[in-house]
Design an enzyme around this catalytic site. Sequence first.
Site, PDB file in Angstrom:
ATOM      1  N   LYS A 281      78.842  35.310  65.924  1.00  0.00           N
ATOM      2  CA  LYS A 281      78.953  37.090  66.095  1.00  0.00           C
ATOM      3  C   LYS A 281      80.073  37.343  66.618  1.00  0.00           C
ATOM      4  O   LYS A 281      80.766  37.135  67.719  1.00  0.00           O
ATOM      5  CB  LYS A 281      77.681  37.434  67.049  1.00  0.00           C
ATOM      6  CG  LYS A 281      76.929  38.551  66.684  1.00  0.00           C
ATOM      7  CD  LYS A 281      75.745  38.841  67.412  1.00  0.00           C
ATOM      8  CE  LYS A 281      74.936  40.035  66.904  1.00  0.00           C
ATOM      9  NZ  LYS A 281      73.640  40.114  67.891  1.00  0.00           N
ATOM     10  N   GLU A 366      57.055  43.000  68.462  1.00  0.00           N
ATOM     11  CA  GLU A 366      56.380  44.167  68.856  1.00  0.00           C
ATOM     12  C   GLU A 366      55.007  43.930  69.189  1.00  0.00           C
ATOM     13  O   GLU A 366      54.214  44.423  70.147  1.00  0.00           O
ATOM     14  CB  GLU A 366      56.759  45.656  68.068  1.00  0.00           C
ATOM     15  CG  GLU A 366      58.122  45.892  68.274  1.00  0.00           C
ATOM     16  CD  GLU A 366      58.983  45.154  66.999  1.00  0.00           C
ATOM     17  OE1 GLU A 366      60.234  45.310  67.165  1.00  0.00           O
ATOM     18  OE2 GLU A 366      58.589  44.291  66.360  1.00  0.00           O
ATOM     19  N   ARG A 394      55.329  49.369  64.549  1.00  0.00           N
ATOM     20  CA  ARG A 394      54.968  48.127  63.922  1.00  0.00           C
ATOM     21  C   ARG A 394      53.902  47.592  65.031  1.00  0.00           C
ATOM     22  O   ARG A 394      53.137  46.389  64.473  1.00  0.00           O
ATOM     23  CB  ARG A 394      56.101  47.122  64.214  1.00  0.00           C
ATOM     24  CG  ARG A 394      57.419  47.737  63.583  1.00  0.00           C
ATOM     25  CD  ARG A 394      58.627  46.729  63.494  1.00  0.00           C
ATOM     26  NE  ARG A 394      58.445  46.035  62.484  1.00  0.00           N
ATOM     27  CZ  ARG A 394      59.556  44.805  61.865  1.00  0.00           C
ATOM     28  NH1 ARG A 394      60.166  44.786  62.489  1.00  0.00           N
ATOM     29  NH2 ARG A 394      59.082  44.389  60.878  1.00  0.00           N
TER      30      ARG A 394
END
Length: 631
Positions: A281, A366, A394
Amino acid sequence: MGILNRIKQPQDLKTLNAQELKLLAREIREEMIDVVSKNGGHLAPNLGVVELTIALHRVFDTSADKIVWDVGHQTYVHKLLTGRQKEFKTLRLHQGLSGFPKRAESIHDCFETGHSSTSISAAVGFAKARDLRGENNYCIAVIGDGAMTGGMAFEALNHAGHSKTNLIVVLNDNEMAISANVGAMSSYLTRLRTDPRYARSKEEIEAILNRIPRIGKRMARAAEKAKDGLKYLLVQGLLFEELGFTYLGPIDGHDELLIEQTLELAKQRKGPVLVHVITKKGKGYLPAEENPDIFHGVGPFDKETGKVKKKSSIPTFTQVFGETLCRLGEENSNIVAITAAMASGTGLKGFGERFPERFFDVGIAEQHAVTFASALAFGGMKPVVAIYSTFYQRAYDQVLHDVCLSNSNVVLAIDRAGVVGDDGPTHHGIFDISFLRVIPNLTFMAPKDENELQHMLYTALCLEGPVALRYPRSVGQGVELDKELKELPLGKAEVLREGKDVTLIGVGPMVYTCLEAAQVLASRGVEASVINLRFINPLDKETILRFAHLTKRIVTIEDHMLDGGMGSAVLETLANAGMTDVAVERLGYDNYVEQGPIPVLQQENGLSVEGILGAVERLNVLQRLEGRNHG
């Protein structure tokens, strides 16, 4: 003329040699750093997928093949390679290029994403549609290791493995580093694993290792003792193969030619294939490599130093929430905090550092976060679940069924409520009032400013039963914070101004817009009442009906959809009371909202002083006033 300027469409990539591909990767990184330093955006994820994206477009033809990007915030390279180079400087700007895939932008964007863990499901759908139509294009899902923590990804993997349809999943793993030795070994193992002479059996690992010249037997003996690299690679592959996938990798995600070779191997296999690539990253920009969390989603910054440009000295709602929770956590050891891979974004990083044993980051999960919180509450804890509004969508079933039905003592902190700016329609939190206010047992609050937020969080932790607390992404109003926290009276609105001509009802920071409008109206001789609703549920029906009877004219304003929102709740209250003689104007959104600065988006949709004044005019308040004066 640079290499990037020669790439008008993806097929132009196929003409480049190895040296030109390296130059192209460098130019792409420079372009992204330049644009994101001005516009803000998801820099680190995109720097990490440059070579991977180039390889995907050299191996596949996205005018026919379907590449589905999970989350989609890593598609800047994809946009640069698919005919959007000239518009790239408008990335994430108002009416500019979206920071996510958008079907209306390009034929190369086959699926719109913004939430995680959806790509494999979509790719399976594209693959099945292809099979049913008798076509032969390739379907590819590109998913990060973080998104793999989402349960939906495993549901799709299970379905794909069971269906045995031709499908390629590229797992972009940026959680571990890769060395040249590991890369070379992995490449060799990949070739061996595709050798049809080897059966998929329990002895496969030993057979593969024993075929490696000179060192294979020693590696086979050492494999059981390995606690890192090799063991991780092989066991990881076996997991996917148990799900019905052919596993290739892991490979160096910054070796473009190696990625191409592996993708070509994947194309030759029948059934679902998983290609595991290891990336870094922030690759190629030292500040992003050293601080990938900061540069995951970053505002404008100085590209020479990597320093983020100074923000307002006024704290954000999120900061006040996090600091208040830490303060309360010192006083009450039963308070625990939960987030879903958003510790910094939700303001919980400080709580996690101070109370690590009471902080839970469950990953991109979630649904699990909410149900987990409910059980914690029944176990005697006081859980606070901090998730962005758009991601609470969600976990709706878990909120309704696992928390509210059983009246569990869970606090649902709804960050990023309302429009959020440059991330656009996938991230605006403009639906939460409509899907939460209808749930029984749920107390639902929204603060007008940062001072009221701290009192509401304290109140939420004092109440029994589930409580939801919504607040925006923006900085606060700059008001002074009270030293002493106080419990607010349940279900009671705050009357900030009384007037007999019109009633302005706001929720959240829109209350300040109401106060400004009331000042303008006063200069025109109109006396406006201003109500800070505070509680969306239970609604202060008594106050609403009292002022409805007094003024006969109401304007509601909310940073939310009109249908099912706070204004709808006011209409329902009036209808149930039989007050058909009260005229109401509602201000809010009536469709998905595109990207742009928050004030601009609100202004465009009438959530402004001017919008309120227009609503008052439509209610004929001035005409009534003139008639009354003449009378």
